[in-house]
Scaffold this motif. Structure first.
Motif, short mmCIF file in Angstrom:
data_model
loop_
_atom_site.label_atom_id
_atom_site.label_comp_id
_atom_site.label_asym_id
_atom_site.label_seq_id
_atom_site.Cartn_x
_atom_site.Cartn_y
_atom_site.Cartn_z
N ASP A 1 -65.26 15.25 -30.43
CA ASP A 1 -66.29 16.26 -30.64
C ASP A 1 -66.99 16.54 -29.32
N LEU A 2 -67.04 17.82 -28.93
CA LEU A 2 -67.66 18.22 -27.67
C LEU A 2 -69.04 18.83 -27.85
N TYR A 3 -69.19 19.62 -28.91
CA TYR A 3 -70.45 20.32 -29.15
C TYR A 3 -70.57 20.59 -30.65
N GLU A 4 -71.74 20.31 -31.21
CA GLU A 4 -71.98 20.57 -32.62
C GLU A 4 -73.31 21.28 -32.79
N SER A 5 -73.31 22.32 -33.62
CA SER A 5 -74.55 23.01 -33.96
C SER A 5 -74.52 23.34 -35.44
N GLN A 6 -75.51 24.03 -35.90
CA GLN A 6 -75.58 24.38 -37.32
C GLN A 6 -74.44 25.32 -37.72
N TYR A 7 -73.99 26.17 -36.81
CA TYR A 7 -73.02 27.21 -37.16
C TYR A 7 -71.62 27.01 -36.58
N ILE A 8 -71.49 26.24 -35.51
CA ILE A 8 -70.18 26.12 -34.84
C ILE A 8 -70.01 24.70 -34.28
N ASP A 9 -68.78 24.20 -34.35
CA ASP A 9 -68.43 22.91 -33.76
C ASP A 9 -67.24 23.14 -32.82
N LEU A 10 -67.33 22.59 -31.60
CA LEU A 10 -66.24 22.66 -30.63
C LEU A 10 -65.69 21.25 -30.43
N ARG B 1 -44.32 14.74 -20.64
CA ARG B 1 -43.28 14.10 -21.47
C ARG B 1 -43.08 12.65 -21.05
N ILE B 2 -43.09 11.75 -22.04
CA ILE B 2 -42.78 10.34 -21.84
C ILE B 2 -41.73 9.99 -22.89
N GLY B 3 -40.50 9.81 -22.46
CA GLY B 3 -39.41 9.56 -23.41
C GLY B 3 -39.20 10.78 -24.30
N ASN B 4 -39.33 10.60 -25.62
CA ASN B 4 -39.17 11.70 -26.58
C ASN B 4 -40.50 12.27 -27.06
N ILE B 5 -41.59 11.82 -26.46
CA ILE B 5 -42.94 12.24 -26.88
C ILE B 5 -43.53 13.18 -25.84
N ASN B 6 -44.07 14.32 -26.31
CA ASN B 6 -44.80 15.25 -25.44
C ASN B 6 -46.29 15.09 -25.69
N GLY B 7 -47.07 15.02 -24.63
CA GLY B 7 -48.52 14.98 -24.77
C GLY B 7 -49.06 16.38 -24.99
N PHE B 8 -50.24 16.47 -25.59
CA PHE B 8 -50.86 17.78 -25.80
C PHE B 8 -52.37 17.67 -25.83
N LEU B 9 -53.03 18.77 -25.53
CA LEU B 9 -54.47 18.97 -25.69
C LEU B 9 -54.64 20.25 -26.49
N ALA B 10 -55.43 20.20 -27.55
CA ALA B 10 -55.61 21.37 -28.41
C ALA B 10 -57.11 21.62 -28.63
N PRO B 11 -57.67 22.67 -27.99
CA PRO B 11 -59.07 23.02 -28.24
C PRO B 11 -59.23 23.58 -29.65
N THR B 12 -60.35 23.24 -30.29
CA THR B 12 -60.59 23.62 -31.68
C THR B 12 -62.01 24.15 -31.85
N VAL B 13 -62.14 25.23 -32.63
CA VAL B 13 -63.44 25.80 -32.98
C VAL B 13 -63.53 25.82 -34.51
N THR C 1 -61.26 27.21 -39.32
CA THR C 1 -61.03 26.41 -38.13
C THR C 1 -59.89 27.03 -37.33
N LEU C 2 -60.13 27.30 -36.06
CA LEU C 2 -59.14 27.89 -35.17
C LEU C 2 -58.75 26.86 -34.11
N THR C 3 -57.44 26.59 -33.99
CA THR C 3 -56.93 25.61 -33.03
C THR C 3 -55.86 26.26 -32.17
N LEU C 4 -55.93 26.04 -30.86
CA LEU C 4 -54.92 26.53 -29.93
C LEU C 4 -54.01 25.36 -29.58
N PHE C 5 -52.75 25.43 -30.05
CA PHE C 5 -51.77 24.36 -29.84
C PHE C 5 -50.64 24.92 -28.99
#
Length: 77
Positions: free
Chosen positions: A11-20, A39-51, A61-65
């Motif tokens: 959790d990066l930011y939380e308010s009454q109307y929106i959470d990032l 990539r490490i072996g057969n696993i790919n790392g990822f970061l996915a921002p979410t609103v 909820t909107l997620t960029l993957f």
């Protein structure tokens, strides 16, 4: 092709109307030619921002993957 994903939500930011937040983790099921970022072996790392929008009853909820955007609706009762 089936893929499997595991991650942890920070959790990066939380308010009454929106959470990032940011989801960090790994995904299995992609070949090296499809995705070779963090990539490490057969696993790919990822970061996915979410609103998440805090509305009464339904929470969109909107997620960029990677290059895909996912839209989910949570219902609270």
């Amino acid at each position: 092709t089936r893929s499997y994903i595991a991650g942890y939500k920070f959790d990066l930011y939380e308010s009454q109307y929106i959470d990032l937040s940011l989801i960090a983790g790994g995904v299995h099921g992609y070949t090296e030619t499809q995705n070779d970022i963090a990539r490490i072996g057969n696993i790919n790392g990822f970061l996915a921002p979410t609103v998440e929008f805090n509305t009464p009853y339904i929470q969109p909820t909107l997620t960029l993957f990677g290059t895909a955007a996912t839209l989910m609706f949570k219902y609270e009762f």
